[in-house]
Motif scaffolding. Structure first.
Motif, PDB file in Angstrom:
ATOM      1  N   CYS A 175       0.852  -1.196   0.000  1.00 54.01           N
ATOM      2  CA  CYS A 175       0.000   0.000   0.000  1.00 54.01           C
ATOM      3  C   CYS A 175       0.882   1.239   0.000  1.00 54.01           C
ATOM      4  N   TRP A 177       0.975   5.569  -0.323  1.00 54.91           N
ATOM      5  CA  TRP A 177       0.244   6.841  -0.259  1.00 54.91           C
ATOM      6  C   TRP A 177       0.864   7.848  -1.220  1.00 54.91           C
ATOM      7  N   ASN A 179       1.760  11.543  -1.841  1.00 58.07           N
ATOM      8  CA  ASN A 179       1.980  12.758  -1.065  1.00 58.07           C
ATOM      9  C   ASN A 179       1.486  13.952  -1.873  1.00 58.07           C
ATOM     10  N   THR A 180       0.235  14.301  -1.684  1.00 55.74           N
ATOM     11  CA  THR A 180      -0.391  15.343  -2.499  1.00 55.74           C
ATOM     12  C   THR A 180       0.140  16.742  -2.185  1.00 55.74           C
ATOM     13  N   ASP A 214      -7.032   2.551  -4.606  1.00 62.51           N
ATOM     14  CA  ASP A 214      -7.921   2.052  -3.562  1.00 62.51           C
ATOM     15  C   ASP A 214      -9.317   2.633  -3.731  1.00 62.51           C
ATOM     16  N   CYS A 217      -9.891   5.152  -0.606  1.00 64.78           N
ATOM     17  CA  CYS A 217      -8.942   6.272  -0.476  1.00 64.78           C
ATOM     18  C   CYS A 217      -8.314   6.529  -1.838  1.00 64.78           C
ATOM     19  N   ASP A 219      -6.160   8.553  -2.755  1.00 62.76           N
ATOM     20  CA  ASP A 219      -4.736   8.892  -2.783  1.00 62.76           C
ATOM     21  C   ASP A 219      -3.885   7.720  -2.310  1.00 62.76           C
ATOM     22  N   MET A 220      -4.441   6.500  -2.335  1.00 64.56           N
ATOM     23  CA  MET A 220      -3.672   5.315  -1.978  1.00 64.56           C
ATOM     24  C   MET A 220      -3.655   4.338  -3.137  1.00 64.56           C
ATOM     25  N   GLN A 245       3.363   2.425   2.835  1.00 66.38           N
ATOM     26  CA  GLN A 245       2.629   2.279   4.093  1.00 66.38           C
ATOM     27  C   GLN A 245       3.401   1.380   5.046  1.00 66.38           C
TER      28      GLN A 245
END
Length: 245
Positions: A175, A177, A179-180, A214, A217, A219-220, A245
């Motif tokens: 998983c 993420w 980073n926006t 996802d 989410c 952003d995942m 993650q």
């Protein structure tokens, strides 16, 4: 030009060994005085760690915890090979000795590839030279340990419950993420596409260079577990635009 931290099994930077040794010093298993054959001296206070990047941090902790996992094996190999004790190696460097021994056997006792950009650390080079000069004796001691425990590899020395946990963990999808604060979702998708990744509809469709967004989410992202090392070598990870993650 930004440099990448080495992940392949050809050795780490000197600072990674030092940080791993400091971490191991604080977490190693203390044995009863009458059973203690390998001595660890050092400051009991929390170590001051300086990491070049997130990848260096991950490698340092991974190396330290692998040394902890195989502490009994590594200590027996040092003793059986007569590499330890050594008058020229003070107890303050025992943690570094154990950590670097784990890494040396993980590389099948092959010499480390040293980058020109790697800043040398005197203690690391000293321990490295010492261990490598006894690589034949160390390899023989490790082989005797495996024969004694009827283990095809050092992983089989671990209790079965721990081995099953590792097998389950290694099979889990990764998983990640986005980073926006540093990059948009669209730029990530475009960058991954340029590097040969394909977006698929569900986790069941994951296969090699694919990923899933996802469903809960946005952003995942989820990747196959087999891509861990390759993913961590991407600029997106080195620049902290993607976070594991």
């Amino acid at each position: 030009k930004r440099t990448m931290t080495l992940i392949e099994k050809n050795g780490c930077h000197d600072t990674i060994y030092m940080n791993a040794a400091k971490i191991f010093q604080g977490i190693h298993t203390e044995k009863a005085k009458d059973r203690m054959l390998v001595w660890y001296a050092g400051d009991s206070a929390p170590p001051v760690l300086a990491f070049k990047d997130v990848c260096s941090q991950r490698l340092s902790y991974e190396l330290a915890f692998n040394a902890l996992k195989y502490q009994d094996l590594l200590e027996e190999v040092l003793l059986d090979s007569c590499v330890y004790p050594c008058h020229s190696i003070p107890d303050e460097l025992t943690s570094l000795l154990v950590v670097m021994l784990y890494d040396l056997q993980d590389r099948k006792f092959q010499a480390r590839e040293i980058s020109d950009e790697d800043e040398p650390v005197a203690d690391v080079r000293k321990i490295e030279h010492y261990l490598y000069s006894f690589k034949t004796k160390l390899a023989a001691a490790l082989a005797r340990y495996r024969i004694k425990h009827d283990a095809a590899s050092i992983e089989y020395v671990l209790p079965e419950t721990i081995r099953k946990q590792h097998q389950r963990a290694s099979a889990l999808p990764l998983c990640v993420w986005i980073n926006t604060f540093k990059i948009s979702l669209e730029d990530v998708f475009r960058d991954l596409k340029e590097k040969g990744f394909t977006k698929v509809g569900s986790v069941s469709d994951l296969d090699r260079y694919t990923y899933v967004v996802d469903q809960h989410c946005g952003d995942m992202l989820v990747f196959p577990s087999s891509l861990k090392e390759e993913l961590l070598n991407l600029d997106l990870f080195a620049d902290s635009k993607l976070l594991l993650q």
